[in-house]
Write a protein that holds these residues in place. Structure first.
Motif, PDB file in Angstrom:
ATOM      1  N   GLU A 178       0.829  -1.210   0.000  1.00  0.00           N
ATOM      2  CA  GLU A 178       0.000   0.000   0.000  1.00  0.00           C
ATOM      3  C   GLU A 178       0.859   1.253   0.000  1.00  0.00           C
ATOM      4  OE1 GLU A 178      -3.334   2.417   0.024  1.00  0.00           O
ATOM      5  OE2 GLU A 178      -3.245   0.237  -0.253  1.00  0.00           O
ATOM      6  N   ALA A 179       1.925   1.241   0.798  1.00  0.00           N
ATOM      7  CA  ALA A 179       2.792   2.419   0.888  1.00  0.00           C
ATOM      8  C   ALA A 179       3.530   2.679  -0.414  1.00  0.00           C
ATOM      9  CB  ALA A 179       3.785   2.249   2.029  1.00  0.00           C
ATOM     10  N   ALA A 180       3.784   1.615  -1.202  1.00  0.00           N
ATOM     11  CA  ALA A 180       4.575   1.761  -2.426  1.00  0.00           C
ATOM     12  C   ALA A 180       3.744   2.167  -3.638  1.00  0.00           C
ATOM     13  CB  ALA A 180       5.296   0.455  -2.722  1.00  0.00           C
ATOM     14  N   LYS A 181       2.442   2.235  -3.505  1.00  0.00           N
ATOM     15  CA  LYS A 181       1.599   2.562  -4.657  1.00  0.00           C
ATOM     16  C   LYS A 181       1.914   3.951  -5.205  1.00  0.00           C
ATOM     17  CE  LYS A 181      -2.468  -0.302  -3.653  1.00  0.00           C
ATOM     18  NZ  LYS A 181      -3.914  -0.285  -3.288  1.00  0.00           N
ATOM     19  N   GLY A 182       2.139   4.017  -6.527  1.00  0.00           N
ATOM     20  CA  GLY A 182       2.367   5.304  -7.177  1.00  0.00           C
ATOM     21  C   GLY A 182       3.725   5.905  -6.919  1.00  0.00           C
ATOM     22  N   ARG A 183       4.650   5.146  -6.389  1.00  0.00           N
ATOM     23  CA  ARG A 183       5.987   5.660  -6.082  1.00  0.00           C
ATOM     24  C   ARG A 183       7.052   4.748  -6.705  1.00  0.00           C
ATOM     25  NH1 ARG A 183       5.860   7.973   0.013  1.00  0.00           N
ATOM     26  NH2 ARG A 183       3.656   7.709   0.498  1.00  0.00           N
ATOM     27  N   THR A 184       8.235   5.317  -6.845  1.00  0.00           N
ATOM     28  CA  THR A 184       9.400   4.504  -7.177  1.00  0.00           C
ATOM     29  C   THR A 184      10.018   4.068  -5.859  1.00  0.00           C
ATOM     30  OG1 THR A 184       9.776   5.808  -9.180  1.00  0.00           O
ATOM     31  CG2 THR A 184      11.587   4.430  -8.400  1.00  0.00           C
ATOM     32  N   THR A 185      10.031   2.753  -5.627  1.00  0.00           N
ATOM     33  CA  THR A 185      10.361   2.224  -4.303  1.00  0.00           C
ATOM     34  C   THR A 185      11.610   1.357  -4.365  1.00  0.00           C
ATOM     35  OG1 THR A 185       8.010   2.212  -3.716  1.00  0.00           O
ATOM     36  CG2 THR A 185       9.492   0.896  -2.349  1.00  0.00           C
ATOM     37  N   LEU A 186      12.518   1.604  -3.427  1.00  0.00           N
ATOM     38  CA  LEU A 186      13.697   0.755  -3.241  1.00  0.00           C
ATOM     39  C   LEU A 186      13.623   0.158  -1.849  1.00  0.00           C
ATOM     40  CD1 LEU A 186      14.694   2.443  -5.711  1.00  0.00           C
ATOM     41  CD2 LEU A 186      16.981   2.308  -4.729  1.00  0.00           C
ATOM     42  N   ILE A 187      13.752  -1.180  -1.766  1.00  0.00           N
ATOM     43  CA  ILE A 187      13.667  -1.871  -0.479  1.00  0.00           C
ATOM     44  C   ILE A 187      14.950  -2.668  -0.262  1.00  0.00           C
ATOM     45  CG2 ILE A 187      12.339  -3.441   0.952  1.00  0.00           C
ATOM     46  CD1 ILE A 187       9.948  -3.022  -0.859  1.00  0.00           C
ATOM     47  N   ALA A 188      15.648  -2.383   0.834  1.00  0.00           N
ATOM     48  CA  ALA A 188      16.803  -3.194   1.246  1.00  0.00           C
ATOM     49  C   ALA A 188      16.290  -4.267   2.192  1.00  0.00           C
ATOM     50  CB  ALA A 188      17.846  -2.321   1.930  1.00  0.00           C
ATOM     51  N   THR A 189      16.478  -5.539   1.844  1.00  0.00           N
ATOM     52  CA  THR A 189      15.882  -6.599   2.659  1.00  0.00           C
ATOM     53  C   THR A 189      16.679  -7.894   2.547  1.00  0.00           C
ATOM     54  OG1 THR A 189      13.842  -7.830   3.059  1.00  0.00           O
ATOM     55  CG2 THR A 189      14.349  -7.292   0.774  1.00  0.00           C
ATOM     56  N   HIS A 190      16.537  -8.729   3.597  1.00  0.00           N
ATOM     57  CA  HIS A 190      17.027 -10.100   3.557  1.00  0.00           C
ATOM     58  C   HIS A 190      15.901 -11.068   3.217  1.00  0.00           C
ATOM     59  CE1 HIS A 190      20.335  -8.363   6.004  1.00  0.00           C
ATOM     60  NE2 HIS A 190      21.052  -9.348   5.490  1.00  0.00           N
ATOM     61  N   SER A 191      14.674 -10.571   3.262  1.00  0.00           N
ATOM     62  CA  SER A 191      13.509 -11.440   3.183  1.00  0.00           C
ATOM     63  C   SER A 191      13.118 -11.746   1.740  1.00  0.00           C
ATOM     64  CB  SER A 191      12.329 -10.784   3.909  1.00  0.00           C
ATOM     65  OG  SER A 191      11.128 -11.467   3.666  1.00  0.00           O
ATOM     66  N   GLU A 192      12.959 -13.030   1.435  1.00  0.00           N
ATOM     67  CA  GLU A 192      12.489 -13.422   0.113  1.00  0.00           C
ATOM     68  C   GLU A 192      11.010 -13.086  -0.051  1.00  0.00           C
ATOM     69  OE1 GLU A 192      14.250 -14.360  -2.381  1.00  0.00           O
ATOM     70  OE2 GLU A 192      16.141 -14.481  -1.284  1.00  0.00           O
ATOM     71  N   ALA A 193      10.253 -13.082   1.050  1.00  0.00           N
ATOM     72  CA  ALA A 193       8.833 -12.724   0.971  1.00  0.00           C
ATOM     73  C   ALA A 193       8.659 -11.266   0.574  1.00  0.00           C
ATOM     74  CB  ALA A 193       8.155 -12.997   2.308  1.00  0.00           C
ATOM     75  N   VAL A 194       9.500 -10.388   1.115  1.00  0.00           N
ATOM     76  CA  VAL A 194       9.448  -8.974   0.732  1.00  0.00           C
ATOM     77  C   VAL A 194       9.925  -8.818  -0.700  1.00  0.00           C
ATOM     78  CG1 VAL A 194      10.354  -6.669   1.205  1.00  0.00           C
ATOM     79  CG2 VAL A 194       9.736  -8.163   3.098  1.00  0.00           C
ATOM     80  N   ALA A 195      10.981  -9.565  -1.077  1.00  0.00           N
ATOM     81  CA  ALA A 195      11.501  -9.479  -2.442  1.00  0.00           C
ATOM     82  C   ALA A 195      10.455  -9.905  -3.462  1.00  0.00           C
ATOM     83  CB  ALA A 195      12.757 -10.333  -2.573  1.00  0.00           C
ATOM     84  N   ALA A 196       9.546 -10.786  -3.045  1.00  0.00           N
ATOM     85  CA  ALA A 196       8.513 -11.250  -3.973  1.00  0.00           C
ATOM     86  C   ALA A 196       7.542 -10.133  -4.355  1.00  0.00           C
ATOM     87  CB  ALA A 196       7.756 -12.422  -3.347  1.00  0.00           C
ATOM     88  N   LEU A 197       7.480  -9.091  -3.592  1.00  0.00           N
ATOM     89  CA  LEU A 197       6.616  -7.953  -3.923  1.00  0.00           C
ATOM     90  C   LEU A 197       7.196  -7.117  -5.047  1.00  0.00           C
ATOM     91  CD1 LEU A 197       5.808  -6.568  -0.337  1.00  0.00           C
ATOM     92  CD2 LEU A 197       4.320  -7.971  -1.767  1.00  0.00           C
ATOM     93  N   ALA A 198       8.499  -7.251  -5.315  1.00  0.00           N
ATOM     94  CA  ALA A 198       9.212  -6.323  -6.195  1.00  0.00           C
ATOM     95  C   ALA A 198       8.995  -6.657  -7.667  1.00  0.00           C
ATOM     96  CB  ALA A 198      10.703  -6.341  -5.872  1.00  0.00           C
ATOM     97  N   ASP A 199       9.091  -5.612  -8.478  1.00  0.00           N
ATOM     98  CA  ASP A 199       9.066  -5.767  -9.927  1.00  0.00           C
ATOM     99  C   ASP A 199      10.424  -6.240 -10.440  1.00  0.00           C
ATOM    100  OD1 ASP A 199       6.340  -4.615 -10.567  1.00  0.00           O
ATOM    101  OD2 ASP A 199       7.223  -2.959  -9.441  1.00  0.00           O
ATOM    102  N   GLN A 200      11.499  -5.878  -9.719  1.00  0.00           N
ATOM    103  CA  GLN A 200      12.822  -6.407 -10.037  1.00  0.00           C
ATOM    104  C   GLN A 200      13.589  -6.631  -8.745  1.00  0.00           C
ATOM    105  OE1 GLN A 200      15.752  -4.038 -12.069  1.00  0.00           O
ATOM    106  NE2 GLN A 200      15.034  -2.098 -11.178  1.00  0.00           N
ATOM    107  N   VAL A 201      14.402  -7.661  -8.751  1.00  0.00           N
ATOM    108  CA  VAL A 201      15.200  -8.010  -7.582  1.00  0.00           C
ATOM    109  C   VAL A 201      16.666  -7.922  -7.973  1.00  0.00           C
ATOM    110  CG1 VAL A 201      15.766  -9.783  -5.892  1.00  0.00           C
ATOM    111  CG2 VAL A 201      13.402  -9.514  -6.681  1.00  0.00           C
ATOM    112  N   VAL A 202      17.442  -7.172  -7.202  1.00  0.00           N
ATOM    113  CA  VAL A 202      18.876  -7.017  -7.440  1.00  0.00           C
ATOM    114  C   VAL A 202      19.608  -7.685  -6.288  1.00  0.00           C
ATOM    115  CG1 VAL A 202      20.773  -5.394  -7.741  1.00  0.00           C
ATOM    116  CG2 VAL A 202      18.511  -4.852  -8.663  1.00  0.00           C
ATOM    117  N   ARG A 203      20.420  -8.681  -6.622  1.00  0.00           N
ATOM    118  CA  ARG A 203      21.151  -9.407  -5.578  1.00  0.00           C
ATOM    119  C   ARG A 203      22.587  -8.897  -5.532  1.00  0.00           C
ATOM    120  NH1 ARG A 203      17.950 -13.271  -3.623  1.00  0.00           N
ATOM    121  NH2 ARG A 203      16.170 -13.867  -4.937  1.00  0.00           N
ATOM    122  N   LEU A 204      22.997  -8.429  -4.345  1.00  0.00           N
ATOM    123  CA  LEU A 204      24.325  -7.838  -4.153  1.00  0.00           C
ATOM    124  C   LEU A 204      25.251  -8.844  -3.491  1.00  0.00           C
ATOM    125  CD1 LEU A 204      23.205  -4.324  -2.862  1.00  0.00           C
ATOM    126  CD2 LEU A 204      23.883  -4.958  -5.154  1.00  0.00           C
TER     127      LEU A 204
END
Length: 533
Positions: free
Chosen positions: A507-533
């Protein structure tokens, strides 16, 4: 009052440049303090006149009531003036310190890197040293520049000879002030440097405490701190010694002046002067001059008492003037729609680090999409977010991002206020309905007395980890920013709490360009693209 940190090439002139800037930028409260202190001299003249004419009326058998009323009114007025001067001076000092501290903080965090102990001492002790200069010294200097001569001129109307005595003794009084001030300046500078060294040493030793304990260097560390503290104590005693000696010298000349006026007036009234004088005093003129004589030196006494504040401020300003104001960055166009964010060949290397946190990194986050940055701790996820927040050094490369940023960190700031007020930190003009809507959107349901009006302490006691992160997301949602940064939004949460928070993130990411730093695969599943560092 618009003060700023001033950079001067010659260090001997730097402290004076900072103080002169403060004086030129005097706030209305500072100007009011100077005017009120100057009015005290006029009230002193009225008090001396009321006292002299009242005594003369008693001697001649007339009523003294009008003159007594004048003296009492003048005395009361002086008390009120003293209070108002103190209030105005304190207000001026608070405004000056707030302005200088804000400029200094911008210099520390946006300018060249400085030692933490040096920066802390300047930000706390250095700025506080300006208090007495603004609150007491500047008003005292303004009144001391004119009031003694005005009162001597008024005394000359009653007795030119007494006025000459006052004027003659004023010269050695001023000379004593100059000599005492010069000695106090050197000692004050040495004291401030000793304080700066002690602060830096203590901070360094606290940081290195594990190393100190590992090498069993407690004794050597304690001895070093003790030597530094003893040096500071010795410097402080020297400053006090100079202050006491200078006060004694000034009081001597002031007392000598009053004594000479008293002897002259007494012998003149008794007609026992051993030399001819061009005047013959009566009781009211003699008493008026005698009552006014101590008041001639009152402004100078106040200036002498506040002169130590001037020297302390000048000593602190020698350190403040070395902090360069950060170069202002050109204003970027404000984007109201979600922008595309580009990182091109970005390298981040922190000072004193052995290796870069990121090296030659490139990324394009398309407008309105969610990008998840996944990787182990230390891979540089938070550094990427901090680059956009201007909290990490861009060593090489280029970043393209326009627009305001809403940020939800791992440990949200909690203030001792209501939950609603804590949410509204991101947007102070938000209405109650908007705050409640943001809380509902992220699923922040407060099952406590008062709901969103429940008052938290500074530790946020009573809020669970999930509620803290929802509060942080509600802040980000409340801020109408086109860029959203989330740093480990579900860290340390169990699977159920994390699953409950995913809808809030979406909900918070609607209409925005969002960058999420996370360890969670569940959170990563929300993303349009996943970048692994």
């Amino acid at each position: 009052m618009g003060a700023r940190i001033v950079q001067i090439d010659h260090m001997s002139e730097a402290p004076k440049a900072v103080l002169k800037h403060l004086e030129r930028s005097a706030s209305p409260a500072g100007q009011r303090a100077r005017l009120l202190m100057a009015l005290d001299g006029l009230a002193a003249i009225a008090f001396a006149a009321g006292l002299a004419f009242g005594i003369d009326a008693i001697a001649q058998g007339r009523g003294m009531a009008p003159w007594l009323v004048l003296a009492l009114a003048a005395m009361t007025f002086r008390g009120v003036l003293a209070h108002l001067t103190g209030v105005a001076g304190a207000q001026a000092a608070a405004e000056a310190k707030a302005s200088v501290r804000a400029d200094l903080a911008r210099s520390i965090f946006g300018g060249p890197r400085r030692a933490a102990g040096e920066a802390t001492t300047a930000l706390v002790e250095g700025v506080e040293a300006l208090d007495g200069h603004v609150a007491r010294f500047l008003p005292a200097r303004f009144s001391a520049a004119a009031l003694p001569l005005v009162m001597i001129a008024v005394a000359a109307i009653a007795s030119p000879v007494c006025a000459g005595i006052l004027l003659a003794t004023l010269v050695p009084f001023i000379a004593a002030m100059v000599l005492a001030g010069t000695a106090a300046a050197a000692e004050s500078r040495a004291q401030f440097l000793a304080l700066e060294r002690l602060s830096g040493l203590f901070l360094d030793r606290v940081r290195a405490l594990p190393v100190v304990l590992a090498f069993q260097a407690e004794g050597a560390t304690t001895a070093a701190l003790k030597r530094s503290a003893s040096e500071l104590a010795e410097r402080t005693i020297r400053v006090l010694r100079v202050a006491f000696i200078s006060s004694a010298a000034l009081e001597f000349f002031a007392a000598l002046s009053v004594a000479l006026v008293a002897v002259y007036c007494g012998f003149n009234l008794l007609r026992l002067l051993p030399f001819p004088v061009p005047e013959q005093l009566d009781l009211k003129r003699a008493f008026f001059v005698l009552a006014l004589a101590p008041e001639v030196y009152a402004p100078m006494r106040r200036l002498a008492a506040a002169y130590h504040d001037r020297q302390a401020a000048e000593a602190a300003s020698a350190s403040l003037s070395t902090f360069e104001a950060p170069t202002p960055k050109p204003a970027a166009a404000v984007a109201t729609e979600a922008p595309t964010i580009r990182f091109e060949g970005v390298t981040v290397r922190y000072p004193d680090a052995d290796a870069p946190a990121l090296e030659n990194f490139s990324l394009v986050a398309q407008a309105g999409t969610i990008t998840a940055l996944v990787g182990p701790s230390g891979a540089g996820k938070s550094s990427l977010l901090n680059l956009l927040l201007d909290l990490a050094p861009l060593t090489a490369g280029r970043i393209e991002a326009q627009g305001e940023i809403a940020w939800a960190g791992q440990s949200p700031l909690i203030l001792p206020a209501s939950i609603a007020d804590n949410i509204a930190l991101s947007r102070r003009d938000a209405s109650r309905a908007e705050i409640e809507a943001a809380a509902r959107a992220v699923g922040l349901v407060v099952d406590r007395p008062g709901g969103l009006d429940f008052v938290l302490d500074e530790r946020g006691s009573g809020l669970s980890g999930g509620e803290r992160r929802r509060l942080s997301l509600a802040r980000a949602l409340l801020k109408p920013a086109p860029i959203l940064l989330l740093d480990e939004p579900t860290a340390n949460l169990d699977a159920a709490s994390e699953a409950a928070l995913l809808d809030a993130i979406r909900e918070a990411a609607k209409g925005r360009t969002t960058l999420i730093a996370t360890h969670s695969e569940a959170v990563a599943a929300l993303a349009d693209q996943v970048v692994r560092l």
